[in-house]
Design a protein around this motif. Structure first.
Motif, PDB file in Angstrom:
ATOM      1  N   ASP A   1       0.750  -1.223  -0.013  1.00 27.88           N
ATOM      2  CA  ASP A   1       0.076   0.125  -0.046  1.00 27.88           C
ATOM      3  C   ASP A   1       0.902   1.242  -0.105  1.00 27.88           C
ATOM      4  OD1 ASP A   1      -2.494  -0.740  -0.258  1.00 27.88           O
ATOM      5  OD2 ASP A   1      -2.955  -0.921   2.091  1.00 27.88           O
ATOM      6  N   ASP A   2       0.354   2.208  -0.706  1.00 34.09           N
ATOM      7  CA  ASP A   2       1.163   3.555  -0.665  1.00 34.09           C
ATOM      8  C   ASP A   2       0.569   4.382   0.316  1.00 34.09           C
ATOM      9  OD1 ASP A   2       1.310   3.694  -4.400  1.00 34.09           O
ATOM     10  OD2 ASP A   2       2.768   3.069  -2.979  1.00 34.09           O
ATOM     11  N   ASP A   3      -0.690   3.949   0.919  1.00 31.08           N
ATOM     12  CA  ASP A   3      -1.080   4.892   2.133  1.00 31.08           C
ATOM     13  C   ASP A   3      -1.876   3.949   3.206  1.00 31.08           C
ATOM     14  OD1 ASP A   3      -3.778   4.061   0.952  1.00 31.08           O
ATOM     15  OD2 ASP A   3      -3.561   5.466  -0.668  1.00 31.08           O
ATOM     16  N   ASN A   4      -2.395   4.414   4.061  1.00 27.56           N
ATOM     17  CA  ASN A   4      -2.918   3.583   5.020  1.00 27.56           C
ATOM     18  C   ASN A   4      -4.424   3.542   5.108  1.00 27.56           C
ATOM     19  OD1 ASN A   4      -0.449   3.086   6.238  1.00 27.56           O
ATOM     20  ND2 ASN A   4      -0.226   5.003   7.328  1.00 27.56           N
ATOM     21  N   ASP A   5      -4.975   4.081   4.197  1.00 25.77           N
ATOM     22  CA  ASP A   5      -6.398   4.228   3.910  1.00 25.77           C
ATOM     23  C   ASP A   5      -7.068   2.893   3.820  1.00 25.77           C
ATOM     24  OD1 ASP A   5      -6.191   6.979   3.644  1.00 25.77           O
ATOM     25  OD2 ASP A   5      -5.800   6.989   1.440  1.00 25.77           O
ATOM     26  N   ASP A   6      -8.493   2.706   4.050  1.00 31.23           N
ATOM     27  CA  ASP A   6      -9.239   1.650   4.056  1.00 31.23           C
ATOM     28  C   ASP A   6      -9.577   1.382   2.614  1.00 31.23           C
ATOM     29  OD1 ASP A   6     -10.862  -0.352   4.503  1.00 31.23           O
ATOM     30  OD2 ASP A   6     -12.351   0.404   5.806  1.00 31.23           O
ATOM     31  N   ASP A   7      -9.333   0.022   1.969  1.00 28.33           N
ATOM     32  CA  ASP A   7      -9.300  -0.174   0.734  1.00 28.33           C
ATOM     33  C   ASP A   7     -10.591  -1.006   0.592  1.00 28.33           C
ATOM     34  OD1 ASP A   7      -7.354   1.534  -0.047  1.00 28.33           O
ATOM     35  OD2 ASP A   7      -6.081  -0.151  -0.016  1.00 28.33           O
ATOM     36  N   ASN A   8     -11.582  -1.343   1.636  1.00 27.48           N
ATOM     37  CA  ASN A   8     -12.582  -2.384   1.463  1.00 27.48           C
ATOM     38  C   ASN A   8     -13.861  -1.775   1.685  1.00 27.48           C
ATOM     39  OD1 ASN A   8     -10.657  -4.587   1.193  1.00 27.48           O
ATOM     40  ND2 ASN A   8      -9.968  -4.057   3.433  1.00 27.48           N
ATOM     41  N   GLN A   9     -14.106  -0.426   0.814  1.00 31.07           N
ATOM     42  CA  GLN A   9     -15.466   0.120   1.151  1.00 31.07           C
ATOM     43  C   GLN A   9     -16.592  -0.171   0.172  1.00 31.07           C
ATOM     44  OE1 GLN A   9     -15.777   2.368   3.722  1.00 31.07           O
ATOM     45  NE2 GLN A   9     -14.199   1.210   4.543  1.00 31.07           N
ATOM     46  N   VAL A  10     -16.150  -1.043  -0.942  1.00 38.85           N
ATOM     47  CA  VAL A  10     -17.144  -1.061  -1.941  1.00 38.85           C
ATOM     48  C   VAL A  10     -18.752  -1.630  -1.518  1.00 38.85           C
ATOM     49  CG1 VAL A  10     -17.734  -2.363  -4.229  1.00 38.85           C
ATOM     50  CG2 VAL A  10     -15.306  -1.647  -3.816  1.00 38.85           C
ATOM     51  N   ASP A  11     -18.609  -2.526  -0.565  1.00 37.67           N
ATOM     52  CA  ASP A  11     -20.012  -3.029  -0.066  1.00 37.67           C
ATOM     53  C   ASP A  11     -20.479  -2.182   0.996  1.00 37.67           C
ATOM     54  OD1 ASP A  11     -19.622  -5.044  -1.658  1.00 37.67           O
ATOM     55  OD2 ASP A  11     -18.543  -6.150  -0.236  1.00 37.67           O
ATOM     56  N   ASN A  12     -19.789  -0.947   1.225  1.00 38.39           N
ATOM     57  CA  ASN A  12     -20.331  -0.164   2.511  1.00 38.39           C
ATOM     58  C   ASN A  12     -20.717   1.281   2.104  1.00 38.39           C
ATOM     59  OD1 ASN A  12     -20.153  -2.421   4.446  1.00 38.39           O
ATOM     60  ND2 ASN A  12     -17.852  -2.050   4.304  1.00 38.39           N
ATOM     61  N   LEU A  13     -20.775   1.444   0.827  1.00 41.55           N
ATOM     62  CA  LEU A  13     -20.959   2.876   0.161  1.00 41.55           C
ATOM     63  C   LEU A  13     -22.370   3.283   0.451  1.00 41.55           C
ATOM     64  CD1 LEU A  13     -19.049   2.476  -3.151  1.00 41.55           C
ATOM     65  CD2 LEU A  13     -18.227   3.905  -1.283  1.00 41.55           C
ATOM     66  N   PRO A  14     -22.422   4.758   0.954  1.00 44.66           N
ATOM     67  CA  PRO A  14     -23.642   5.409   1.125  1.00 44.66           C
ATOM     68  C   PRO A  14     -24.634   5.093  -0.205  1.00 44.66           C
ATOM     69  CG  PRO A  14     -22.043   6.821   1.820  1.00 44.66           C
ATOM     70  CD  PRO A  14     -21.465   5.725   0.944  1.00 44.66           C
ATOM     71  N   ALA A  15     -25.911   5.057  -0.086  1.00 45.16           N
ATOM     72  CA  ALA A  15     -26.929   4.778  -1.228  1.00 45.16           C
ATOM     73  C   ALA A  15     -26.708   6.159  -2.308  1.00 45.16           C
ATOM     74  CB  ALA A  15     -28.336   4.594  -0.657  1.00 45.16           C
ATOM     75  N   GLY A  16     -26.262   7.051  -1.862  1.00 50.96           N
ATOM     76  CA  GLY A  16     -26.159   8.381  -2.732  1.00 50.96           C
ATOM     77  C   GLY A  16     -25.418   8.321  -3.523  1.00 50.96           C
ATOM     78  N   VAL A  17     -24.028   7.525  -3.423  1.00 49.90           N
ATOM     79  CA  VAL A  17     -22.956   7.095  -4.310  1.00 49.90           C
ATOM     80  C   VAL A  17     -23.396   6.531  -5.630  1.00 49.90           C
ATOM     81  CG1 VAL A  17     -20.845   5.985  -4.792  1.00 49.90           C
ATOM     82  CG2 VAL A  17     -21.340   7.404  -2.730  1.00 49.90           C
ATOM     83  N   SER A  18     -24.141   5.314  -5.139  1.00 50.12           N
ATOM     84  CA  SER A  18     -24.756   4.523  -6.430  1.00 50.12           C
ATOM     85  C   SER A  18     -25.799   5.276  -7.265  1.00 50.12           C
ATOM     86  CB  SER A  18     -25.394   3.127  -5.702  1.00 50.12           C
ATOM     87  OG  SER A  18     -24.280   2.469  -5.349  1.00 50.12           O
TER      88      SER A  18
END
Length: 347
Positions: free
Chosen positions: A208-225
């Motif tokens: 990883d180049d950063d310490n960010d959380d890369d496992n957010q696809v299944d937890n996105l707010p409805a507004g994103v989709s």
């Protein structure tokens, strides 16, 4: 003089006995997908990495040209190439975070030149018909994974990556130039074998180049989709992660794709759209942005840069700067197109 002659002989020997085959009328590059194949009529082949050389190895005419036209530029790298038995010299220059490339022949005459730009990803439909016809004839049944334009020493090429990790290059007018096996490290963040080059989604931080959380696809707010479906129909969400941003806030970076097209979108944690991001080269940054960074961060080098397009069309720039003496001393800086700093934070 003896050293120069010996160097040229060694160079010719190295290229002659290397693993490259000239393409003739009876050979098919598809028959040996991991061997490097060259078009003998090409002026320059991006498949050939060349060998390291020094400024003193350049012909006198090439040195004179650089002194006359780039007196205040630093010579960053010099490479020697052997194209169809003829020597070529590639020179990379650097000045105030701007990079420029020159290609000379064995006599020191300039062949081509241009800014050192990053690859630009394009769609398959942008390829000339000559390229598509060649691929269908020489690589039947092999799917196209990625397509991009690649600029080397001012010469533009189409780079086509096929499903067997084979990269095929064509000139801007669609003529085959060369092909080679991929080394598995794409210019993007996603390998064709499912492994990320820059981000590791399996929970390991090693790559990883950063310490960010890369496992957010299944937890996105409805507004994103909802936003993506309304404004980017046909695109699918590929990756999502949280990123640190201005004022100690976190935002969502969502990568969407359709075929070979991919776009980075940014949202707040409630799913409200913030801006679209496009990776750009440092050479593409406005002069005012570069001037501000050089003034505010002396001793730092400009690294990654992204152009941000806000909903009202306003353009901003998100730039990473890194301390020359300490690789871990990095800052992210967000600026207006006029060079005013909006915010900065430690990377």
């Amino acid at each position: 003089m003896k050293n120069l002659i010996f160097g040229i002989i060694a160079l010719i020997t190295a290229f002659t006995f290397g693993s490259c085959n000239l393409l003739d009328d009876n050979s098919s590059p598809g028959g040996s997908p991991f061997s490097t194949v060259f078009n003998p009529d090409a002026v320059f082949s991006p498949c050939e990495e060349g060998i390291d050389a020094s400024y003193s190895d350049l012909p006198a005419a090439a040195q004179d040209y650089i002194q006359a036209n780039f007196a205040n530029w630093e010579v960053d790298d010099v490479d020697q190439y052997l194209e169809n038995g003829e020597l070529r010299f590639g020179v990379e220059l650097d000045s105030l975070n701007m990079e420029y490339e020159l290609l000379f022949d064995a006599n020191g005459s300039l062949i081509s030149s241009g800014e050192d730009d990053d690859d630009t990803y394009i769609s398959i439909s942008d390829l000339p018909q000559e390229v598509l016809d060649y691929l269908e004839a020489e690589f039947p049944g092999m799917a196209i994974d990625e397509v991009s334009t690649d600029v080397e020493y001012g010469l533009e090429f189409f780079e086509v990556e096929l499903s067997d990790d084979l990269e095929v290059y064509f000139s801007a007018d669609g003529v085959f130039v060369c092909s080679e096996g991929s080394n598995g490290n794409d210019d993007d963040d996603d390998d064709d074998d499912g492994n990320d080059d820059d981000d590791d989604d399996n929970g390991n931080d090693n790559d990883d180049d950063d310490n960010d959380d890369d496992n957010q696809v299944d937890n996105l707010p409805a507004g994103v989709s909802e936003f993506i479906n309304s404004n980017y129909p046909g695109y699918q969400i590929d990756e999502a992660s949280t990123e640190e941003f201005c004022n100690d806030t976190n935002i969502l970076e969502v990568e969407i794709e359709m075929g070979n097209e991919d776009i980075d979108l940014y949202f707040d944690l409630d799913g409200n759209f913030l801006f679209e991001g496009d990776d750009i080269s440092t050479a593409s940054l406005p002069a005012a942005v570069v001037a501000t960074l050089n003034a505010e961060y002396p001793g730092y080098q400009i690294g990654d840069a992204e152009m941000l397009t806000l909903p009202d069309g306003t353009i901003q720039y998100w730039v990473e700067v890194e301390n020359d003496d300490d690789d871990e001393d990095e800052y992210d800086v967000v600026l207006t197109a006029e060079g005013s700093i909006i915010c900065s934070f430690e990377d």
